[in-house]
Design an enzyme around this catalytic site. Structure first.
Site, PDB file in Angstrom:
ATOM      1  N   HIS A  39      52.131  35.852  52.987  1.00 36.82           N
ATOM      2  CA  HIS A  39      52.684  36.233  51.676  1.00 36.82           C
ATOM      3  C   HIS A  39      51.646  36.171  50.567  1.00 36.82           C
ATOM      4  O   HIS A  39      51.860  36.700  49.489  1.00 36.82           O
ATOM      5  CB  HIS A  39      53.864  35.315  51.331  1.00 36.82           C
ATOM      6  N   ASP A  62      47.368  37.066  43.044  1.00 40.06           N
ATOM      7  CA  ASP A  62      48.732  36.955  43.582  1.00 40.06           C
ATOM      8  C   ASP A  62      48.862  37.867  44.798  1.00 40.06           C
ATOM      9  O   ASP A  62      48.348  38.994  44.777  1.00 40.06           O
ATOM     10  CB  ASP A  62      49.738  37.406  42.502  1.00 40.06           C
TER      11      ASP A  62
HETATM   12  P1  ADQ Z   1      55.600  33.142  44.589  1.00 37.00           P
HETATM   13  O1  ADQ Z   1      54.218  32.665  44.312  1.00 37.00           O
HETATM   14  O2  ADQ Z   1      56.663  32.149  44.495  1.00 37.00           O
HETATM   15  O3  ADQ Z   1      55.675  33.865  46.002  1.00 37.00           O
HETATM   16  P2  ADQ Z   1      56.642  35.644  43.198  1.00 37.00           P
HETATM   17  O4  ADQ Z   1      56.358  36.783  44.089  1.00 37.00           O
HETATM   18  O5  ADQ Z   1      56.403  36.001  41.778  1.00 37.00           O
HETATM   19  O6  ADQ Z   1      55.802  34.332  43.463  1.00 37.00           O
HETATM   20  O7  ADQ Z   1      58.149  35.232  43.380  1.00 37.00           O
HETATM   21  C1  ADQ Z   1      58.757  34.302  42.560  1.00 37.00           C
HETATM   22  C2  ADQ Z   1      60.270  34.426  42.649  1.00 37.00           C
HETATM   23  O8  ADQ Z   1      60.810  33.305  41.987  1.00 37.00           O
HETATM   24  C3  ADQ Z   1      60.797  35.675  41.963  1.00 37.00           C
HETATM   25  O9  ADQ Z   1      61.849  36.213  42.701  1.00 37.00           O
HETATM   26  C4  ADQ Z   1      61.283  35.147  40.613  1.00 37.00           C
HETATM   27  O10 ADQ Z   1      62.402  35.829  40.081  1.00 37.00           O
HETATM   28  C5  ADQ Z   1      61.673  33.722  40.950  1.00 37.00           C
HETATM   29  N1  ADQ Z   1      61.464  32.899  39.741  1.00 37.00           N
HETATM   30  C6  ADQ Z   1      60.314  32.622  39.117  1.00 37.00           C
HETATM   31  N2  ADQ Z   1      60.537  31.869  38.018  1.00 37.00           N
HETATM   32  C7  ADQ Z   1      61.858  31.689  37.936  1.00 37.00           C
HETATM   33  C8  ADQ Z   1      62.731  30.989  37.021  1.00 37.00           C
HETATM   34  N3  ADQ Z   1      62.289  30.364  35.943  1.00 37.00           N
HETATM   35  N4  ADQ Z   1      64.041  30.993  37.294  1.00 37.00           N
HETATM   36  C9  ADQ Z   1      64.526  31.643  38.367  1.00 37.00           C
HETATM   37  N5  ADQ Z   1      63.772  32.307  39.246  1.00 37.00           N
HETATM   38  C10 ADQ Z   1      62.462  32.322  39.043  1.00 37.00           C
HETATM   39  C11 ADQ Z   1      54.793  34.109  47.115  1.00 37.00           C
HETATM   40  C12 ADQ Z   1      53.469  34.797  46.777  1.00 37.00           C
HETATM   41  C13 ADQ Z   1      53.720  36.091  46.032  1.00 37.00           C
HETATM   42  C14 ADQ Z   1      54.641  36.993  46.859  1.00 37.00           C
HETATM   43  C15 ADQ Z   1      55.882  36.229  47.309  1.00 37.00           C
HETATM   44  C16 ADQ Z   1      56.720  37.054  48.287  1.00 37.00           C
HETATM   45  O11 ADQ Z   1      52.633  33.940  46.002  1.00 37.00           O
HETATM   46  O12 ADQ Z   1      52.499  36.767  45.750  1.00 37.00           O
HETATM   47  O13 ADQ Z   1      55.030  38.111  46.066  1.00 37.00           O
HETATM   48  O14 ADQ Z   1      55.532  35.021  47.956  1.00 37.00           O
HETATM   49  O15 ADQ Z   1      55.973  37.512  49.360  1.00 37.00           O
END
Ligand code: ADQ
Length: 459
Positions: free
Chosen positions: A159, A367
């Site tokens: 991921h 990311d």
């Molecule tokens: P993450 O590093 O966790 O994931 P991301 O892809 O942005 O990052 O996903 C975060 C998720 O958490 C999103 O669905 C977002 O809506 C939710 N989220 C964030 N802040 C929030 C808040 N305050 N309240 C509620 N929900 C919140 C890892 C990798 C990424 C990759 C994903 C999926 O680091 O690059 O995109 O896995 O493969």
């Protein structure tokens, strides 16, 4: 046909009413497991005493899915999870060599816990099952399963980014990690960059022989690699955002913003997300465009994560300090430039806030993909869409061609993009949005899941 087995560090268990935790990945994988019956295995989140010798695997069944939850001993959690996974692999894959602490004991703990996962899983595997392992915590799992004689098809999806060879080779055990990866039948990455970096590592270390078209051979084992950019539940997210306009909290937020434009940033608290650089870029924007004073508010929503890792605890106070300093310097009696929320928000509320924001500011320093960028676009009103300002170092920048791409290290570049976004004419916003939403419809999370599994079945 056999069942599907998914293994990830943590397991999104349904609650007592059978509801699956919100979030596209959990929902899509549960749907794939439901289809033909399946098993999801991972760490239970429980930490047990080091003195208890017997590993404890708790198996629960909900509908068509079994959940196998492994308790881990305190030393295992320190070394495997907090140590090797989150203080070595995570910073390494996000190009933060300065934050890595190469502890031999953590490396040993990581391989030991992967062996434990393999031993516990082995007896649950039937010959026709297919196995899908997720993320950097579990890279050596296939090699451990092969050692135990498991012959099933096993796939892996990373991921997070896979960095260039010069970065990877700084890891003392990089060769074992690479050999672990090539024990899978299919290794999936988020972007073509990650895939190219991985192929570069394989060829520089002579780990495998290329057979053409992302196929390789190592000894008698053949494997494939591929790019599978993860998506979101696009339609559902758009519906949620539309419906949330009626929510009292979102209405209150809109009322409190009368006469002002909202800029939104949403991230887990993590140094890879570039939150302090973003706050500085916003400050730079206001200082250099004083006509926007009192006219914009930047809302940053950042729940805590991984507090057991020291860098994360430090970050929390650093972000709060930055937001406080900028507010202190720029605020007026009736205007707070930055609103900073440190908790997780319900997805309906989040979707409503995205929809109301004129600018989605998604500027990670690195990311794998970044789902917030995709959610922001899916939440927009097609008649009056906002503008996505996106870091060129997020995997999502390889897909979302309607975004304004920025260098998150350069506050002038981010500041100019904010200005451009706030001034963008409606027809340009619509044009950019329609290209991105089309991509998100065609490449949603179900498509991602089916695509990966089809490829794994015929690997
Ligand atoms: P993450 O590093 O966790 O994931 P991301 O892809 O942005 O990052 O996903 C975060 C998720 O958490 C999103 O669905 C977002 O809506 C939710 N989220 C964030 N802040 C929030 C808040 N305050 N309240 C509620 N929900 C919140 C890892 C990798 C990424 C990759 C994903 C999926 O680091 O690059 O995109 O896995 O493969």
């Amino acid at each position: 046909m056999g069942k599907l087995i998914i293994i990830s560090n943590r397991v999104p268990l349904p609650d007592k009413h059978g509801n699956v935790p919100a979030g596209g990945l959990a929902v899509a994988l549960q749907a794939a497991l439901e289809e033909k019956g399946g098993l999801w295995m991972g760490w239970s989140g429980k930490v047990i005493s080091d003195n208890l010798q017997q590993p404890h695997l708790n198996i629960q069944k909900h509908d068509n899915i079994e959940y196998a939850l492994l308790d881990l001993a305190s030393t295992d959690v320190d070394e495997y999870y907090a140590g090797f996974a989150n203080r070595m692999l995570w910073p390494l894959c996000h190009y933060r060599l300065d934050l890595i602490d190469y502890e031999r004991k953590d490396m040993a703990g990581y391989f030991r816990v992967n062996r434990l996962f393999a031993e516990q899983l082995q007896s649950l595997i039937q010959p026709d099952d297919i196995i899908w392992v997720h993320d950097y915590h579990l890279i050596p799992l296939a090699a451990e399963l092969r050692r135990l004689g498991v012959k099933n098809r096993i796939g892996f999806f990373l991921h997070i980014p896979w960095p260039s060879a010069d970065i990877v080779f700084t890891l003392p055990v990089h060769e074992t990690i690479m050999r672990g990866l090539v024990s899978y039948d299919l290794i999936g990455f988020q972007t073509d960059y990650d895939l190219e970096n991985f192929t570069g590592c394989i060829s520089r270390e002579n780990i495998a022989i290329p057979l053409g078209e992302n196929r390789f051979k190592t000894g008698s084992h053949e494997f494939k690699t591929g790019k599978f950019g993860i998506g979101i539940e696009t339609d559902k997210f758009t519906d949620t955002a539309q419906r949330s306009e009626k929510s009292a909290l979102v209405r209150r937020m809109r009322e409190s913003m009368t006469g002002r434009d909202l800029i939104i940033g949403v991230d887990r608290l993590d140094y890879s997300k570039g939150i302090t650089n973003r706050i500085e870029a916003f400050e730079h924007f206001v200082q250099n465009n004083p006509e926007y004073k009192s006219k914009v508010t930047f809302l940053q929503v950042t729940p805590k994560s991984r507090s057991e890792v020291p860098e994360y605890a430090e970050m929390q106070s650093m972000v709060a300090e930055h937001a406080g300093r900028v507010n202190g310097a720029l605020a007026s009696v009736d205007w707070t430039p930055i609103r900073y929320i440190t908790r997780s928000l319900n997805r309906n509320i989040l979707a409503g806030l995205y929809r109301h924001a004129k600018v989605g500011l998604v500027t990670p320093l690195r990311d794998g993909m970044n789902l917030v960028a995709k959610e922001y676009v899916a939440a927009q009103d097609k008649n009056d869409p906002g503008v996505l300002v996106l870091s060129r170092f997020a995997g999502a920048s390889r897909e979302l061609d309607g975004a304004l791409l920025v260098n998150p290290y350069d506050k002038e570049s981010v500041s100019q993009a904010i200005r451009h976004a706030l001034n963008m004419p409606l027809n340009e916003r619509q044009y950019r949005y329609s290209s991105m939403i089309k991509h998100l419809h065609e490449n949603d999370i179900n498509h991602w899941c089916a695509n990966y599994l089809d490829e794994l079945r015929c690997a």
